[in-house]
Design a protein around this motif. Structure first.
Motif, PDB file in Angstrom:
ATOM      1  N   ALA A   1      76.397  45.094  16.591  1.00  0.00           N
ATOM      2  CA  ALA A   1      76.665  44.000  17.528  1.00  0.00           C
ATOM      3  C   ALA A   1      78.141  44.079  17.898  1.00  0.00           C
ATOM      4  CB  ALA A   1      76.341  42.651  16.892  1.00  0.00           C
ATOM      5  N   ALA A   2      78.469  43.872  19.170  1.00  0.00           N
ATOM      6  CA  ALA A   2      79.817  44.099  19.688  1.00  0.00           C
ATOM      7  C   ALA A   2      80.869  43.261  18.961  1.00  0.00           C
ATOM      8  CB  ALA A   2      79.851  43.798  21.179  1.00  0.00           C
ATOM      9  N   LEU A   3      82.040  43.858  18.820  1.00  0.00           N
ATOM     10  CA  LEU A   3      83.225  43.160  18.315  1.00  0.00           C
ATOM     11  C   LEU A   3      84.002  42.683  19.545  1.00  0.00           C
ATOM     12  CD1 LEU A   3      85.137  42.433  15.961  1.00  0.00           C
ATOM     13  CD2 LEU A   3      86.059  44.749  16.112  1.00  0.00           C
ATOM     14  N   ASP A   4      83.928  41.385  19.824  1.00  0.00           N
ATOM     15  CA  ASP A   4      84.456  40.825  21.068  1.00  0.00           C
ATOM     16  C   ASP A   4      85.605  39.874  20.759  1.00  0.00           C
ATOM     17  OD1 ASP A   4      84.970  39.771  23.547  1.00  0.00           O
ATOM     18  OD2 ASP A   4      82.877  39.226  23.972  1.00  0.00           O
ATOM     19  N   PHE A   5      86.819  40.227  21.220  1.00  0.00           N
ATOM     20  CA  PHE A   5      87.997  39.392  20.977  1.00  0.00           C
ATOM     21  C   PHE A   5      88.148  38.274  22.003  1.00  0.00           C
ATOM     22  CE2 PHE A   5      89.055  43.409  18.851  1.00  0.00           C
ATOM     23  CZ  PHE A   5      89.452  42.943  17.605  1.00  0.00           C
ATOM     24  N   GLY A   6      87.270  38.235  22.972  1.00  0.00           N
ATOM     25  CA  GLY A   6      87.293  37.154  23.951  1.00  0.00           C
ATOM     26  C   GLY A   6      88.396  37.320  24.985  1.00  0.00           C
ATOM     27  N   THR A   7      88.736  36.206  25.647  1.00  0.00           N
ATOM     28  CA  THR A   7      89.769  36.198  26.700  1.00  0.00           C
ATOM     29  C   THR A   7      91.051  35.572  26.148  1.00  0.00           C
ATOM     30  OG1 THR A   7      88.072  35.967  28.404  1.00  0.00           O
ATOM     31  CG2 THR A   7      90.328  35.376  29.010  1.00  0.00           C
ATOM     32  N   VAL A   8      92.134  36.272  26.297  1.00  0.00           N
ATOM     33  CA  VAL A   8      93.433  35.781  25.786  1.00  0.00           C
ATOM     34  C   VAL A   8      94.499  35.952  26.864  1.00  0.00           C
ATOM     35  CG1 VAL A   8      92.854  36.298  23.394  1.00  0.00           C
ATOM     36  CG2 VAL A   8      93.958  38.044  24.784  1.00  0.00           C
ATOM     37  N   GLY A   9      95.630  35.240  26.660  1.00  0.00           N
ATOM     38  CA  GLY A   9      96.730  35.335  27.623  1.00  0.00           C
ATOM     39  C   GLY A   9      97.833  36.243  27.119  1.00  0.00           C
ATOM     40  N   VAL A  10      98.562  35.775  26.115  1.00  0.00           N
ATOM     41  CA  VAL A  10      99.705  36.518  25.586  1.00  0.00           C
ATOM     42  C   VAL A  10      99.391  36.967  24.166  1.00  0.00           C
ATOM     43  CG1 VAL A  10     102.167  36.426  25.051  1.00  0.00           C
ATOM     44  CG2 VAL A  10     101.284  35.134  26.989  1.00  0.00           C
ATOM     45  N   LEU A  11      99.738  38.226  23.862  1.00  0.00           N
ATOM     46  CA  LEU A  11      99.438  38.782  22.545  1.00  0.00           C
ATOM     47  C   LEU A  11     100.619  38.568  21.602  1.00  0.00           C
ATOM     48  CD1 LEU A  11      97.779  42.155  23.677  1.00  0.00           C
ATOM     49  CD2 LEU A  11      96.691  39.942  23.252  1.00  0.00           C
ATOM     50  N   ASN A  12     100.881  37.299  21.275  1.00  0.00           N
ATOM     51  CA  ASN A  12     102.036  36.980  20.439  1.00  0.00           C
ATOM     52  C   ASN A  12     101.652  36.517  19.036  1.00  0.00           C
ATOM     53  OD1 ASN A  12     100.952  34.546  21.102  1.00  0.00           O
ATOM     54  ND2 ASN A  12     102.809  33.710  22.095  1.00  0.00           N
ATOM     55  N   SER A  13     100.336  36.601  18.683  1.00  0.00           N
ATOM     56  CA  SER A  13      99.867  36.268  17.342  1.00  0.00           C
ATOM     57  C   SER A  13      98.560  37.007  17.088  1.00  0.00           C
ATOM     58  CB  SER A  13      99.651  34.753  17.197  1.00  0.00           C
ATOM     59  OG  SER A  13      98.657  34.310  18.113  1.00  0.00           O
ATOM     60  N   VAL A  50      92.727  53.542  32.039  1.00  0.00           N
ATOM     61  CA  VAL A  50      93.138  54.750  31.326  1.00  0.00           C
ATOM     62  C   VAL A  50      94.522  54.629  30.685  1.00  0.00           C
ATOM     63  CG1 VAL A  50      93.502  57.254  31.469  1.00  0.00           C
ATOM     64  CG2 VAL A  50      91.719  56.168  32.863  1.00  0.00           C
ATOM     65  N   VAL A  51      95.532  54.222  31.443  1.00  0.00           N
ATOM     66  CA  VAL A  51      96.914  54.305  30.948  1.00  0.00           C
ATOM     67  C   VAL A  51      97.373  53.044  30.236  1.00  0.00           C
ATOM     68  CG1 VAL A  51      97.565  55.972  32.718  1.00  0.00           C
ATOM     69  CG2 VAL A  51      97.798  53.517  33.183  1.00  0.00           C
ATOM     70  N   ASN A  52      96.598  51.987  30.239  1.00  0.00           N
ATOM     71  CA  ASN A  52      97.015  50.732  29.608  1.00  0.00           C
ATOM     72  C   ASN A  52      96.222  50.518  28.319  1.00  0.00           C
ATOM     73  OD1 ASN A  52      98.704  49.729  31.975  1.00  0.00           O
ATOM     74  ND2 ASN A  52      96.689  50.012  32.940  1.00  0.00           N
ATOM     75  N   GLN A  53      96.899  50.214  27.222  1.00  0.00           N
ATOM     76  CA  GLN A  53      96.257  50.093  25.913  1.00  0.00           C
ATOM     77  C   GLN A  53      96.648  48.813  25.184  1.00  0.00           C
ATOM     78  OE1 GLN A  53      97.763  53.350  26.554  1.00  0.00           O
ATOM     79  NE2 GLN A  53      95.734  54.027  27.237  1.00  0.00           N
ATOM     80  N   ILE A  54      95.719  48.393  24.321  1.00  0.00           N
ATOM     81  CA  ILE A  54      95.972  47.320  23.361  1.00  0.00           C
ATOM     82  C   ILE A  54      95.567  47.857  21.985  1.00  0.00           C
ATOM     83  CG2 ILE A  54      95.244  45.047  22.528  1.00  0.00           C
ATOM     84  CD1 ILE A  54      94.891  44.181  25.413  1.00  0.00           C
ATOM     85  N   THR A  55      96.476  47.765  21.037  1.00  0.00           N
ATOM     86  CA  THR A  55      96.188  48.234  19.682  1.00  0.00           C
ATOM     87  C   THR A  55      95.357  47.190  18.931  1.00  0.00           C
ATOM     88  OG1 THR A  55      98.241  49.515  19.606  1.00  0.00           O
ATOM     89  CG2 THR A  55      97.221  48.941  17.492  1.00  0.00           C
ATOM     90  N   TYR A  56      94.365  47.679  18.193  1.00  0.00           N
ATOM     91  CA  TYR A  56      93.527  46.775  17.384  1.00  0.00           C
ATOM     92  C   TYR A  56      93.112  47.492  16.111  1.00  0.00           C
ATOM     93  CZ  TYR A  56      89.177  49.237  18.531  1.00  0.00           C
ATOM     94  OH  TYR A  56      88.180  50.176  18.630  1.00  0.00           O
ATOM     95  N   ALA A  57      92.520  46.737  15.186  1.00  0.00           N
ATOM     96  CA  ALA A  57      92.102  47.285  13.895  1.00  0.00           C
ATOM     97  C   ALA A  57      90.714  46.773  13.537  1.00  0.00           C
ATOM     98  CB  ALA A  57      93.095  46.913  12.801  1.00  0.00           C
TER      99      ALA A  57
END
Length: 329
Positions: A211-223, A264-271
């Protein structure tokens, strides 16, 4: 004619009558037998929860008065491992383990094949054979078997049930009325020509779903942004397994440094972690950062704990990644 002569004639007549009666008895003798091929389900995966089906040939042969008709039936008993008291199924065995199956008269697998010592609410299969001018006749058909569905927790192994001659009984007569339970007991064969056996091998299998791992919709990645997904593993009962999760599109060797991409060129790091405290990264290095378990034949849910750590917020878009989940067993 003297009195002694009359007595001699009467005695001779009596002897002739006795001779005719004995000859008539021999002429009416009848004999029937049946041969059933062994039923082999081959390899099955009980963990799938499916039903499995097979069939085998059966033949009847009879001898008796030329040009007469013999009708009867063959009853089949319980087999090596018996049956449920309700008659709903017989049992295959592998050591102390059991799998439920049933024998049927029809290709629709709807009418169980019963027996004289069985709780099954139907009796054996009937047959009618027209003897030829030599007093011989035979017919052929099929016997059907099904392993019942829903037995996901059955242990792996080779299962069988034997039906030797004494476990099947043929009843027959020239005049057959009703079902085979009322055919003359005297015209009964305890086994026919050969025994037969039912075999199945419950093999080790595993399957996986996610089942998908969905982080939802967010604005700023400050936490930290946390989410969970599910890996569902279904393995045969008693089967050890290991679940690995690949590095995704970025090919990350560190499971805490995977990347979601947009355009392609834009990334967000996750774990992805294997624990709720998010301290053990879940990767694909077996024995180091994978997750182990033992199958029980049922679907086992394993939670995948995801986290997007604080980082520079990239451009707006929908960021995704695809990871490969592998089950080794």
């Amino acid at each position: 004619m003297s009195l002694a002569g009359k007595r001699k004639q009467r005695l001779l007549l009596s002897a002739l009558v006795a001779g005719c009666w004995l000859a008539g008895t021999v002429a009416h003798a009848q004999s029937c037998s049946a041969t059933i091929g062994s039923l082999d389900f081959g390899q099955v995966s009980m963990a799938s929860g499916s039903a499995f089906f097979t069939s085998a040939p059966i033949s009847w042969s009879c001898s008796g008065i030329p040009n007469q008709t013999i009708t009867g039936c063959i009853n089949i008993g319980n087999g090596t491992y018996g049956q449920d008291p309700s008659g709903a199924f017989r049992r295959l065995g592998s050591g102390s383990n059991r799998i439920n199956f049933q024998l049927y008269k029809d290709a629709a697998y709807s009418v169980p094949w019963g027996g004289w010592n069985s709780a099954i609410p139907t009796v054996g299969q009937t047959f009618t054979i027209n003897l030829d001018g030599s007093g011989n006749g035979s017919i052929s058909g099929s016997i059907y078997a099904s392993i019942l569905s829903g037995q996901t927790t059955a242990a792996t192994g080779a299962y069988f049930s034997s039906f030797p001659g004494g476990n099947r009984r043929i009843k027959y007569d020239y005049s057959f009325v009703g079902d085979c339970s009322i055919i003359a007991v005297g015209n009964t064969s305890p086994g026919g020509n050969a025994s037969f056996q039912v075999d199945a091998e419950n093999i080790t299998t595993c399957s996986v779903a996610t089942a998908a791992l969905d982080f939802g919709t967010v604005g700023v990645l400050n936490s930290n942004i946390d989410a969970t997904g599910t890996v569902t593993v279904t393995c045969s009962s008693g089967t050890p397994y290991t679940v690995a999760i690949g590095g995704g599109g970025a090919g990350a060797t560190d499971p805490t440094l995977r990347q979601m991409s947009f355009a392609v060129v834009n990334q967000i790091t996750y774990a992805i972690y294997s624990d709720s405290g998010r301290t053990s990264g879940w990767g694909d290095s077996v024995g180091t950062n994978t997750v182990a378990g033992t199958g029980n034949g049922l679907a086992q849910d394993i939670t995948a704990y995801g986290r997007v750590p604080p980082q520079t917020t990239p451009i707006i878009g929908t960021y995704t990644d695809t990871v490969l989940v592998t089950v080794q067993y």
